[in-house]
Design an enzyme around this catalytic site. Structure first.
Site, mmCIF file in Angstrom:
data_model
loop_
_atom_site.group_PDB
_atom_site.id
_atom_site.type_symbol
_atom_site.label_atom_id
_atom_site.label_comp_id
_atom_site.label_asym_id
_atom_site.label_seq_id
_atom_site.Cartn_x
_atom_site.Cartn_y
_atom_site.Cartn_z
ATOM 1 N N ASP A 204 28.012 9.454 22.135
ATOM 2 C CA ASP A 204 28.255 10.735 21.803
ATOM 3 C C ASP A 204 27.562 10.488 21.053
ATOM 4 O O ASP A 204 27.640 10.182 19.498
ATOM 5 C CB ASP A 204 29.359 11.719 21.869
ATOM 6 C CG ASP A 204 30.521 12.238 22.772
ATOM 7 O OD1 ASP A 204 30.223 11.700 23.890
ATOM 8 O OD2 ASP A 204 31.204 13.255 22.584
ATOM 9 N N HIS B 221 30.458 3.237 24.827
ATOM 10 C CA HIS B 221 30.675 2.862 26.250
ATOM 11 C C HIS B 221 29.105 1.818 26.879
ATOM 12 O O HIS B 221 28.078 2.349 26.185
ATOM 13 C CB HIS B 221 30.728 4.314 27.052
ATOM 14 C CG HIS B 221 31.786 4.474 27.167
ATOM 15 N ND1 HIS B 221 33.236 4.998 27.336
ATOM 16 C CD2 HIS B 221 32.328 5.617 25.423
ATOM 17 C CE1 HIS B 221 34.129 5.693 26.684
ATOM 18 N NE2 HIS B 221 33.535 6.273 25.745
ATOM 19 N N SER C 90 28.177 6.069 12.757
ATOM 20 C CA SER C 90 27.275 4.927 12.552
ATOM 21 C C SER C 90 26.220 5.371 13.197
ATOM 22 O O SER C 90 25.623 5.997 14.229
ATOM 23 C CB SER C 90 28.532 3.526 13.198
ATOM 24 O OG SER C 90 27.125 2.301 12.741
#
Length: 260
Positions: free
Chosen positions: A86, A142, A226
């Site tokens: 995200d 992911h 990050s």
């Protein structure tokens, strides 16, 4: 002048002692009273969290929260390459013949970023994408594709900001910050996944320890906001034409497609 002031302030505060203090605070129960206000200030979506807000004991637990099953839909299009996080797609473009990428007007050396000159030749002419995670975002990472890990290693020590100001005024944070680099071989070629540490907090925890990764599998998490850099081998990827940069993106949404 703005650039030098910014660099001075960041480098003045980004030392081992301050980093340890911030990390220790976030992982301590002393930080618990700040959880509610943090969630409110950053408008964290509590409905999708696996646990209720009051069950978190530290800010670190909130940073690294998991989501409810099916909170993120993974694209079933077998040609689609998905967003691993995200975040915000801050930039995208082509890897030049001299092994550089241009991010927010700044030139980065691919060799400096991933540390191995001979093994990056196949990425010349390929595509890159920069995905930034702010403190409000879900911090787990992911796999963008299904494939096999052929190498994984770490580089760098300190971590400077990787937000818009950091990318513009910092000393090449994408190439100098602490980072974990993974090369994944898939059916159409290969991709480099560069997980870049953020200001003060270097922690990048790898959670998927097997060689085989499936698209959408959780592979790691950041302890703070990050950036993830994706580097695609030439002729294997093209960006979704509907994506306007910068743009918000979520795990599982298509960022582009295989070009073969």
């Amino acid at each position: 002048m703005k650039k030098w002031i910014y660099r001075f302030l960041i480098e003045l505060t980004n030392h081992q002692f301050s980093s340890k203090c911030i990390k220790k605070f976030a992982q301590s129960k002393i930080s618990r009273p700040f959880i509610s206000s943090y969630a409110k200030v950053y408008k964290i979506n509590q409905h999708e969290m696996l646990q209720d807000l009051h069950t978190y004991s530290t800010l670190h637990e909130l940073f690294t929260r998991k989501l409810k099953p099916n909170a993120r839909k993974i694209s079933v299009d077998h040609k689609a390459i998905i967003s691993p996080v995200d975040g915000v797609i801050e930039d995208a473009g082509k890897i030049t013949a001299d092994k550089h990428i241009k991010v927010k007007g700044k030139i980065y050396s691919l060799q400096e970023m991933i540390g191995e000159e001979k093994k990056i030749d196949k990425y010349i002419g390929g595509q890159f994408i920069i995905l930034y995670l702010s403190p409000k975002h879900y911090h787990r990472i992911h796999s963008p594709v299904t494939g096999k890990v052929v190498r994984q290693y770490t580089l760098g020590e300190k971590s400077y900001p990787v937000n818009q100001f950091g990318l513009k005024y910092g000393k090449s944070p994408l190439a100098k910050n602490y980072r974990v680099i993974t090369e994944l071989i898939h059916d159409k070629g290969s991709v480099l996944i560069v997980k870049v540490g953020a200001m003060f907090i270097n922690s990048i925890v790898c959670t998927h320890l097997t060689e085989q990764w499936k698209k959408g599998d959780e592979i790691a998490y950041f302890s703070f906001g990050s950036t993830v850099v994706l580097l695609f081998e030439k002729g294997t990827f093209y960006l979704d034409k509907n994506i306007q940069i910068p743009t918000d993106i979520k795990v599982g949404e298509a960022i582009g497609y295989f070009d073969k």
